[in-house]
Structure formats: C-alpha cells, structure tokens
Motif scaffolding. Structure first.
Motif, short mmCIF file in Angstrom:
data_model
loop_
_atom_site.label_atom_id
_atom_site.label_comp_id
_atom_site.label_asym_id
_atom_site.label_seq_id
_atom_site.Cartn_x
_atom_site.Cartn_y
_atom_site.Cartn_z
N SER A 27 0.81 -1.22 0.00
CA SER A 27 0.00 0.00 0.00
C SER A 27 0.84 1.27 0.00
O SER A 27 0.33 2.35 -0.27
CB SER A 27 -0.93 0.01 1.22
OG SER A 27 -0.16 0.04 2.41
N SER A 65 -3.74 3.79 9.66
CA SER A 65 -4.05 2.45 9.16
C SER A 65 -4.53 1.59 10.32
O SER A 65 -3.81 1.41 11.30
CB SER A 65 -2.82 1.80 8.52
OG SER A 65 -3.13 0.47 8.12
N SER A 71 -4.10 -0.68 4.21
CA SER A 71 -4.73 0.50 3.62
C SER A 71 -4.53 1.68 4.57
O SER A 71 -4.31 1.50 5.77
CB SER A 71 -6.22 0.26 3.36
OG SER A 71 -6.89 0.03 4.59
#
Length: 156
Positions: A27, A65, A71
């Motif tokens: 990510s 996160s 994410s």
C-alpha cells in the motif's frame, strides 16, 4: 536535510519478527525510487498506538491504518495541498496509554493556519483541535511565530 535536500524513499517496510526480516507494504510502494511521485516518498515518523492502529507522519499529512498498513486514510492534512514536494513537515506522537494523539505541522504550507500542534482522542479525521500555534484565539501562545521555510525564509 529537510527542506533543502531530500533522499526519496520508496514506501514503508514492516517487520513482524522484531526486525529480523522486513517486507515492503504494498500500500506504500509505487512510483520511482529516484523521483517524488508517491505519498510515501517522504515519511517523517511512524507510530503504533496501543490498540495496534498505525499512524504515519508524511509530507503534508498524517495517515492512519487500522489494518497493519494494508490501507491508509488521511486523518489530518493541509486543505490546499502543494503540487510538488514543497510542503509541511509533520510529526505524530501518542501518549503511553493511547488516550491522546499529538500532531505537529510545520509552517511550510499554503495554509499557514494549519501549522502548530494539534491533539485528538480518536486520531480520526476532523477530530483534531489546536493546542498551540494559533496566531490568535484558542491555542495562541505568546511569541509564537509560524515558521516559513520558503525561499525568502522568516516567519509569516
């Protein structure tokens, strides 16, 4: 050497075995290792709250996160983001028990009202209140001068 010289990063590495091995978080990866083209090219600090939520202080924003770095969401950022690498240095701190989070944002910003020290009890978007750095009103500290590290330097 911020703000005059940078060494671009290329994402955030994560260890789950006390630093024996490291893995690049997908990510946070992306772009070129020699250009500033990814949010995670400039990371000033990373903190983990007691509940396991991870916070990253990156250029112009604080990210959160809740899933170990799979994410990220922006929880504090300048309202008018610069279009290049000029921007705010940021920092994040968390109290030992996790009840308070503190964000510090430098004055190198298109929005000098964002500069200062902020606190939150949740770390979520729109939960931050300024505790120092205001030019007037709540959070005003006598002698405070918002730092401006633009080419002309000085204070706003």
């Amino acid at each position: 050497a911020y703000p005059n010289a940078f060494v671009p990063g290329n994402g955030v590495l994560k260890s789950t075995d006390n630093g024996q091995t490291w893995t690049l978080l997908a990510s946070t990866a992306g772009g070129s290792a020699t250009a500033f083209d990814n949010l995670f090219d400039i990371v000033f600090n990373i903190k983990v709250a007691p509940d396991g939520v991870v916070y990253a202080a990156i250029l112009n924003r604080i990210l959160r996160s809740a899933d170990g770095g799979t994410s990220w969401t922006s929880v504090f950022f300048e309202s008018s983001q610069p279009s290049d690498i000029e921007g705010m240095a940021t920092d994040i701190a968390i109290s030992t028990d996790g009840s308070k989070l503190y964000a510090a944002l430098s004055g190198r910003s298109n929005d000098s009202d964002t500069a200062g020290v902020w606190q939150s009890t949740t770390g979520l978007l729109n939960s931050w209140s300024r505790i120092a750095g205001a030019s007037f009103g709540p959070g005003f500290v006598f002698g405070w001068r918002t730092y401006n590290n633009s080419v002309s330097g000085g204070a706003y």
